[in-house]
Design a protein around this motif. Structure first.
Motif, short mmCIF file in Angstrom:
data_model
loop_
_atom_site.label_atom_id
_atom_site.label_comp_id
_atom_site.label_asym_id
_atom_site.label_seq_id
_atom_site.Cartn_x
_atom_site.Cartn_y
_atom_site.Cartn_z
N PHE A 82 0.84 -1.19 0.00
CA PHE A 82 0.00 0.00 0.00
C PHE A 82 0.89 1.25 0.00
N GLN A 83 0.79 2.03 -1.06
CA GLN A 83 1.49 3.31 -1.14
C GLN A 83 0.54 4.41 -0.67
N LEU A 84 0.96 5.16 0.34
CA LEU A 84 0.03 6.04 1.03
C LEU A 84 -0.33 7.30 0.26
N HIS A 85 0.31 7.55 -0.89
CA HIS A 85 -0.13 8.70 -1.68
C HIS A 85 -1.39 8.40 -2.48
N TYR A 86 -1.82 7.13 -2.49
CA TYR A 86 -3.10 6.78 -3.09
C TYR A 86 -4.19 6.92 -2.02
N PRO A 87 -5.19 7.77 -2.23
CA PRO A 87 -6.23 7.98 -1.22
C PRO A 87 -6.92 6.69 -0.78
N GLU A 88 -7.19 5.79 -1.71
CA GLU A 88 -7.86 4.54 -1.36
C GLU A 88 -6.98 3.67 -0.46
N SER A 89 -5.68 3.69 -0.70
CA SER A 89 -4.76 2.93 0.15
C SER A 89 -4.78 3.47 1.57
N LEU A 90 -4.83 4.77 1.70
CA LEU A 90 -4.85 5.41 3.01
C LEU A 90 -6.09 4.98 3.80
N LYS A 91 -7.24 4.95 3.13
CA LYS A 91 -8.47 4.52 3.80
C LYS A 91 -8.36 3.06 4.26
N CYS A 92 -7.85 2.22 3.39
CA CYS A 92 -7.74 0.79 3.70
C CYS A 92 -6.79 0.54 4.86
N ILE A 93 -5.65 1.22 4.85
CA ILE A 93 -4.65 1.00 5.88
C ILE A 93 -5.19 1.39 7.26
N THR A 94 -5.92 2.48 7.33
CA THR A 94 -6.50 2.88 8.61
C THR A 94 -7.42 1.78 9.14
N GLN A 95 -8.25 1.24 8.27
CA GLN A 95 -9.16 0.17 8.66
C GLN A 95 -8.41 -1.09 9.10
N LEU A 96 -7.40 -1.45 8.32
CA LEU A 96 -6.66 -2.69 8.61
C LEU A 96 -5.82 -2.60 9.87
N LEU A 97 -5.21 -1.46 10.10
CA LEU A 97 -4.32 -1.34 11.25
C LEU A 97 -5.07 -1.15 12.57
N GLU A 98 -6.27 -0.59 12.50
CA GLU A 98 -7.02 -0.34 13.74
C GLU A 98 -7.88 -1.53 14.16
N THR A 99 -8.09 -2.49 13.27
CA THR A 99 -8.90 -3.63 13.65
C THR A 99 -8.14 -4.58 14.56
N THR A 100 -8.86 -5.24 15.46
CA THR A 100 -8.25 -6.28 16.30
C THR A 100 -8.55 -7.68 15.73
N GLN A 101 -9.28 -7.72 14.63
CA GLN A 101 -9.57 -9.01 14.00
C GLN A 101 -8.35 -9.59 13.30
N ILE A 102 -7.45 -8.71 12.87
CA ILE A 102 -6.24 -9.13 12.16
C ILE A 102 -5.03 -8.79 13.03
N ILE A 103 -4.22 -9.78 13.35
CA ILE A 103 -3.00 -9.55 14.14
C ILE A 103 -1.84 -9.33 13.18
#
Length: 208
Positions: A82-103
């Motif tokens: 995920f390259q963070l200059h892509y807006p969609e990547s930024l949205k996804c990363i926030t969701q993925l990193l804040e979830t406790t479902q994925i370690i």
């Protein structure tokens, strides 16, 4: 007090068979909403994924990094860059990193967490730093990914300093950068699965 375990020497690691990394066909760089949605859906199918970040290096004393610029998440089948200059990547990363479902599993993740909090204003949850696991197992020093691959998989993991200090903020990463980034995350999840231990055996941070 039990005797500390010594890690293998560089000379010993050099004699091992090379680590077989990620095939270029299994490295995915989501750039569109559709690709990002598909990546998130795949990653949510897994309880544990490999995790790492890359930042453009700083060569001027006193200058602060504005990284990370790249975030990698890997399963045994696919590695997502995920390259963070892509807006969609930024949205996804926030969701993925804040979830406790994925370690998220990696090595030396303290600095990664601090950078992510500074840049994105989020605190990644459900983090497993394998360096902490190996310290608990009795190793004298943090192993890092190269030594852990040698200890657990009996293989030699190569890292290029030239690539590690390249420009990770560039709009399009080179094939060499993609391979480097992908294998850092992939190696972590390979080590985790090879350990073959239950979730309760690992020092997972912010799981709840």
């Amino acid at each position: 007090m039990p005797e500390k375990i010594e890690a293998p020497l560089k000379e010993e690691i050099a004699l091992l068979e090379p680590f077989k990394g990620v095939s270029p066909n299994n490295i995915i760089v989501p750039t569109t909403k559709e690709q990002s949605t598909k990546a998130v859906a795949d990653l949510f199918r897994h309880r544990f994924v490999g995790f790492d970040t890359e930042s453009k290096p700083i060569f001027v004393q006193g200058q602060k990094s504005d990284g990370p610029h790249v975030i990698q998440l890997a399963t045994l089948e696919k590695t997502y860059i995920f390259q963070l200059h892509y807006p969609e990547s930024l949205k996804c990363i926030t969701q993925l990193l804040e979830t406790t479902q994925i370690i998220k599993v990696g090595f030396g993740l303290k600095s990664d967490r601090a950078q992510l909090h500074r840049k994105l204003g989020i605190t990644p949850k459900a983090i497993l730093d394998l360096d902490s696991f190996f310290r608990d197992e009795g190793y004298r020093k943090d192993l890092g990914v190269k030594t852990a691959i040698a200890v657990v998989l009996h293989q030699r993991f190569r890292k290029s300093k030239k690539i590690s200090t390249s420009n990770w903020a560039r709009e399009q990463l080179t094939p060499e950068q993609l391979s480097y980034a992908a294998n850092d995350a992939y190696a972590a999840i390979k080590v985790f699965h090879a350990l073959n231990k239950p979730e309760s055996a690992f020092p997972i941070v912010d799981l709840t």
